[in-house]
Design a protein around this motif. Structure first.
Motif, PDB file in Angstrom:
ATOM      1  N   ALA A   1     -11.368  -3.056   2.893  1.00  0.00           N
ATOM      2  CA  ALA A   1     -11.396  -2.640   1.304  1.00  0.00           C
ATOM      3  C   ALA A   1     -10.541  -3.561   0.509  1.00  0.00           C
ATOM      4  CB  ALA A   1     -10.645  -1.315   1.285  1.00  0.00           C
ATOM      5  N   LEU A   2      -9.176  -4.104   1.121  1.00  0.00           N
ATOM      6  CA  LEU A   2      -8.263  -4.844   0.927  1.00  0.00           C
ATOM      7  C   LEU A   2      -9.025  -6.106   0.693  1.00  0.00           C
ATOM      8  CD1 LEU A   2      -5.157  -3.844   2.572  1.00  0.00           C
ATOM      9  CD2 LEU A   2      -5.622  -3.171   0.394  1.00  0.00           C
ATOM     10  N   LEU A   3      -9.863  -6.420   1.670  1.00  0.00           N
ATOM     11  CA  LEU A   3     -10.502  -7.817   1.654  1.00  0.00           C
ATOM     12  C   LEU A   3     -11.444  -7.945   0.456  1.00  0.00           C
ATOM     13  CD1 LEU A   3     -10.688 -10.642   3.251  1.00  0.00           C
ATOM     14  CD2 LEU A   3     -12.380  -9.445   4.875  1.00  0.00           C
ATOM     15  N   ILE A   4     -12.273  -7.064   0.522  1.00  0.00           N
ATOM     16  CA  ILE A   4     -13.266  -6.917  -0.712  1.00  0.00           C
ATOM     17  C   ILE A   4     -12.656  -7.084  -2.081  1.00  0.00           C
ATOM     18  CG2 ILE A   4     -14.990  -5.627  -2.087  1.00  0.00           C
ATOM     19  CD1 ILE A   4     -15.621  -4.280   0.751  1.00  0.00           C
ATOM     20  N   CYS A   5     -11.387  -6.280  -2.310  1.00  0.00           N
ATOM     21  CA  CYS A   5     -10.582  -6.204  -3.642  1.00  0.00           C
ATOM     22  C   CYS A   5     -10.176  -7.781  -4.049  1.00  0.00           C
ATOM     23  CB  CYS A   5      -9.762  -5.430  -3.467  1.00  0.00           C
ATOM     24  SG  CYS A   5     -10.217  -3.521  -3.458  1.00  0.00           S
ATOM     25  N   ALA A   6      -9.506  -8.445  -2.780  1.00  0.00           N
ATOM     26  CA  ALA A   6      -9.025  -9.769  -3.009  1.00  0.00           C
ATOM     27  C   ALA A   6     -10.242 -10.564  -3.393  1.00  0.00           C
ATOM     28  CB  ALA A   6      -8.132 -10.163  -1.925  1.00  0.00           C
ATOM     29  N   PHE A   7     -11.145 -10.533  -2.596  1.00  0.00           N
ATOM     30  CA  PHE A   7     -12.599 -11.430  -2.885  1.00  0.00           C
ATOM     31  C   PHE A   7     -12.980 -11.274  -4.213  1.00  0.00           C
ATOM     32  CE2 PHE A   7     -17.078 -11.163  -2.840  1.00  0.00           C
ATOM     33  CZ  PHE A   7     -17.254 -12.604  -2.773  1.00  0.00           C
ATOM     34  N   LEU A   8     -13.141  -9.928  -4.683  1.00  0.00           N
ATOM     35  CA  LEU A   8     -13.594  -9.945  -6.100  1.00  0.00           C
ATOM     36  C   LEU A   8     -12.995 -10.518  -7.147  1.00  0.00           C
ATOM     37  CD1 LEU A   8     -15.047  -6.321  -5.917  1.00  0.00           C
ATOM     38  CD2 LEU A   8     -16.280  -8.273  -5.783  1.00  0.00           C
TER      39      LEU A   8
ATOM     40  N   ILE B   1      -9.618  -4.342 -11.198  1.00  0.00           N
ATOM     41  CA  ILE B   1      -9.783  -4.085  -9.694  1.00  0.00           C
ATOM     42  C   ILE B   1      -8.987  -2.631  -9.156  1.00  0.00           C
ATOM     43  CG2 ILE B   1      -7.829  -5.176  -8.879  1.00  0.00           C
ATOM     44  CD1 ILE B   1     -11.212  -5.209  -7.135  1.00  0.00           C
ATOM     45  N   VAL B   2      -8.112  -2.204 -10.142  1.00  0.00           N
ATOM     46  CA  VAL B   2      -7.364  -1.132  -9.653  1.00  0.00           C
ATOM     47  C   VAL B   2      -8.524   0.089  -9.847  1.00  0.00           C
ATOM     48  CG1 VAL B   2      -5.339   0.229 -10.147  1.00  0.00           C
ATOM     49  CG2 VAL B   2      -4.900  -2.103 -10.164  1.00  0.00           C
ATOM     50  N   ALA B   3      -9.326  -0.084 -10.822  1.00  0.00           N
ATOM     51  CA  ALA B   3     -10.097   1.094 -11.192  1.00  0.00           C
ATOM     52  C   ALA B   3     -11.211   1.206 -10.348  1.00  0.00           C
ATOM     53  CB  ALA B   3     -10.688   0.729 -12.716  1.00  0.00           C
ATOM     54  N   ILE B   4     -11.845   0.022  -9.661  1.00  0.00           N
ATOM     55  CA  ILE B   4     -12.856   0.333  -8.748  1.00  0.00           C
ATOM     56  C   ILE B   4     -12.396   0.481  -7.352  1.00  0.00           C
ATOM     57  CG2 ILE B   4     -14.446  -0.853 -10.384  1.00  0.00           C
ATOM     58  CD1 ILE B   4     -14.058  -3.341  -8.361  1.00  0.00           C
ATOM     59  N   SER B   5     -11.188   0.156  -7.067  1.00  0.00           N
ATOM     60  CA  SER B   5     -10.443   0.083  -5.587  1.00  0.00           C
ATOM     61  C   SER B   5     -10.786   1.401  -4.857  1.00  0.00           C
ATOM     62  CB  SER B   5      -9.090  -0.444  -5.675  1.00  0.00           C
ATOM     63  OG  SER B   5      -8.093   0.644  -6.567  1.00  0.00           O
ATOM     64  N   PRO B   6     -10.365   2.684  -5.698  1.00  0.00           N
ATOM     65  CA  PRO B   6     -10.812   4.054  -5.016  1.00  0.00           C
ATOM     66  C   PRO B   6     -12.198   3.901  -4.468  1.00  0.00           C
ATOM     67  CG  PRO B   6      -9.659   4.418  -7.119  1.00  0.00           C
ATOM     68  CD  PRO B   6     -10.075   2.942  -7.159  1.00  0.00           C
ATOM     69  N   LEU B   7     -13.306   3.505  -5.235  1.00  0.00           N
ATOM     70  CA  LEU B   7     -14.773   3.402  -4.580  1.00  0.00           C
ATOM     71  C   LEU B   7     -14.896   2.625  -3.576  1.00  0.00           C
ATOM     72  CD1 LEU B   7     -16.700   3.237  -8.095  1.00  0.00           C
ATOM     73  CD2 LEU B   7     -16.223   5.419  -6.474  1.00  0.00           C
ATOM     74  N   ILE B   8     -13.995   1.418  -3.419  1.00  0.00           N
ATOM     75  CA  ILE B   8     -14.009   0.532  -2.442  1.00  0.00           C
ATOM     76  C   ILE B   8     -13.534   1.066  -1.139  1.00  0.00           C
ATOM     77  CG2 ILE B   8     -13.394  -1.827  -1.559  1.00  0.00           C
ATOM     78  CD1 ILE B   8     -13.297  -2.605  -4.597  1.00  0.00           C
ATOM     79  N   LEU B   9     -12.312   2.061  -1.416  1.00  0.00           N
ATOM     80  CA  LEU B   9     -11.777   2.571  -0.247  1.00  0.00           C
ATOM     81  C   LEU B   9     -12.743   3.558   0.295  1.00  0.00           C
ATOM     82  CD1 LEU B   9      -8.085   2.832  -1.738  1.00  0.00           C
ATOM     83  CD2 LEU B   9      -8.660   1.660   0.206  1.00  0.00           C
ATOM     84  N   ILE B  10     -13.344   4.200  -0.520  1.00  0.00           N
ATOM     85  CA  ILE B  10     -14.122   5.227   0.074  1.00  0.00           C
ATOM     86  C   ILE B  10     -15.306   4.631   0.947  1.00  0.00           C
ATOM     87  CG2 ILE B  10     -16.020   7.131  -0.778  1.00  0.00           C
ATOM     88  CD1 ILE B  10     -14.327   7.595  -3.092  1.00  0.00           C
ATOM     89  N   TYR B  11     -15.926   3.747   0.321  1.00  0.00           N
ATOM     90  CA  TYR B  11     -17.177   2.925   0.807  1.00  0.00           C
ATOM     91  C   TYR B  11     -16.954   2.023   2.106  1.00  0.00           C
ATOM     92  CZ  TYR B  11     -19.527   5.366  -2.895  1.00  0.00           C
ATOM     93  OH  TYR B  11     -20.010   6.180  -3.789  1.00  0.00           O
ATOM     94  N   ALA B  12     -15.875   1.414   2.159  1.00  0.00           N
ATOM     95  CA  ALA B  12     -15.322   0.471   3.000  1.00  0.00           C
ATOM     96  C   ALA B  12     -15.190   1.039   4.257  1.00  0.00           C
ATOM     97  CB  ALA B  12     -14.194  -0.183   2.593  1.00  0.00           C
ATOM     98  N   PRO B  13     -15.654   0.364   5.442  1.00  0.00           N
ATOM     99  CA  PRO B  13     -15.464   1.045   6.814  1.00  0.00           C
ATOM    100  C   PRO B  13     -13.893   1.128   7.124  1.00  0.00           C
ATOM    101  CG  PRO B  13     -16.296  -1.231   6.997  1.00  0.00           C
ATOM    102  CD  PRO B  13     -16.223  -0.789   5.632  1.00  0.00           C
TER     103      PRO B  13
END
Length: 281
Positions: free
Chosen positions: A141-148, A124-136
């Protein structure tokens, strides 16, 4: 056998209620006694060794920080709790729904299950930068990371439960003309309930871990930040008692989530499933 002998034999038998209360008392007293002993050893070591408080504070210093910094730590605790519970709820809905979708067809499972595995094994640490870019927003972004992170254990256990139904019972439902949805509702979902409860307990802990790790990766700061930021802040300022107090909050939150999910599991299973029934011999 005389009446006196029968009364004596009955009196010699253990009282089930007394044994149950004794077992409950042991389950409560023993863990608390163990924690108390460990805290006492910790306090004694700090006192005898003379270690500096900025390296290892004693229990009294941590308790004082817990009280004095409550105004700072409590809002952060609420943020972390909110993200954890929301991600767990989304993981429950998504995991159960996707599991039901997968077991409808062998081809569907072959096509889509590997995608869930890829999401799970990717750090999750590897894809979190992408999630931070695309999340509003950072909170989303934190919610998506925890959900995954919490999603896959629930999905995996639910799929296993839905596929572990006795084939003879499935044949019986088909013999009586039950539709696919009737079989799912009245046979497969109840049979998968123990597996779902296992996924719930695992997912609850992982959701909390993921919420903290995601906040570390996001580097969020400010008034709306969770306990992960307060941990880093205390580390940078060498405020080790506050760091221990934040860790204590996280631990208590994790214990509370595990206790709640375990209680829900017990409520669901204790009347019929072997994992929650006490042996009679």
């Amino acid at each position: 056998m005389s009446a006196d002998t029968a009364d004596a034999s009955a009196a010699a038998l253990p009282n089930p209620m007394t044994a149950k209360r004794r077992d409950l008392a042991l389950r409560i007293v023993v863990p608390f006694a163990t924690v108390a002993v460990l805290v006492a050893v910790w306090a004694l070591y700090v006192k005898l060794s003379g270690v500096a408080p900025y390296i290892l504070p004693g229990p009294s210093a941590v308790a004082a920080a817990f009280i004095s910094d409550w105004g700072t730590l409590a809002p952060a605790l609420w943020v972390t709790t909110k993200i954890t519970l929301m991600s767990l709820l989304l993981a429950l809905v998504g995991g159960v729904g996707f599991a039901v979708f997968l077991v409808q067809s062998r081809w569907i499972e072959i096509a889509f299950y590997p995608l869930a595995v890829i999401l799970q094994v990717t750090p999750i640490v590897a894809i979190s930068p992408l999630i931070l870019i695309y999340a509003p927003s950072t909170q989303v972004a934190l919610l998506i990371c925890a959900f995954l992170v919490a999603f896959f254990p629930i999905l995996s256990n639910m799929v296993q439960g839905l596929k572990s139904v006795d084939h003879n019972l499935i044949n019986l439902f088909e013999l009586y003309g039950a539709s696919r949805w009737q079989t799912l509702l009245y046979l497969k979902l109840p049979a998968a309930q123990p597996y779902f409860m296992t996924g719930l307990r695992i997912g609850g802990g992982l959701a909390l871990i993921a919420a903290v790790v995601a906040e570390f990766a996001a580097g969020s700061a400010g008034a709306g930040s969770g306990l992960a930021f307060r941990l880093l802040e205390a580390q940078y300022r060498m405020n080790i008692p506050r760091l221990f107090a934040a860790l204590l909050m996280l631990s208590l939150l994790g214990v509370a989530i595990f206790a709640i999910t375990s209680f829900i599991s017990w409520l669901s299973l204790h009347r019929w499933h072997e994992s929650s029934l006490k042996r009679e011999n």
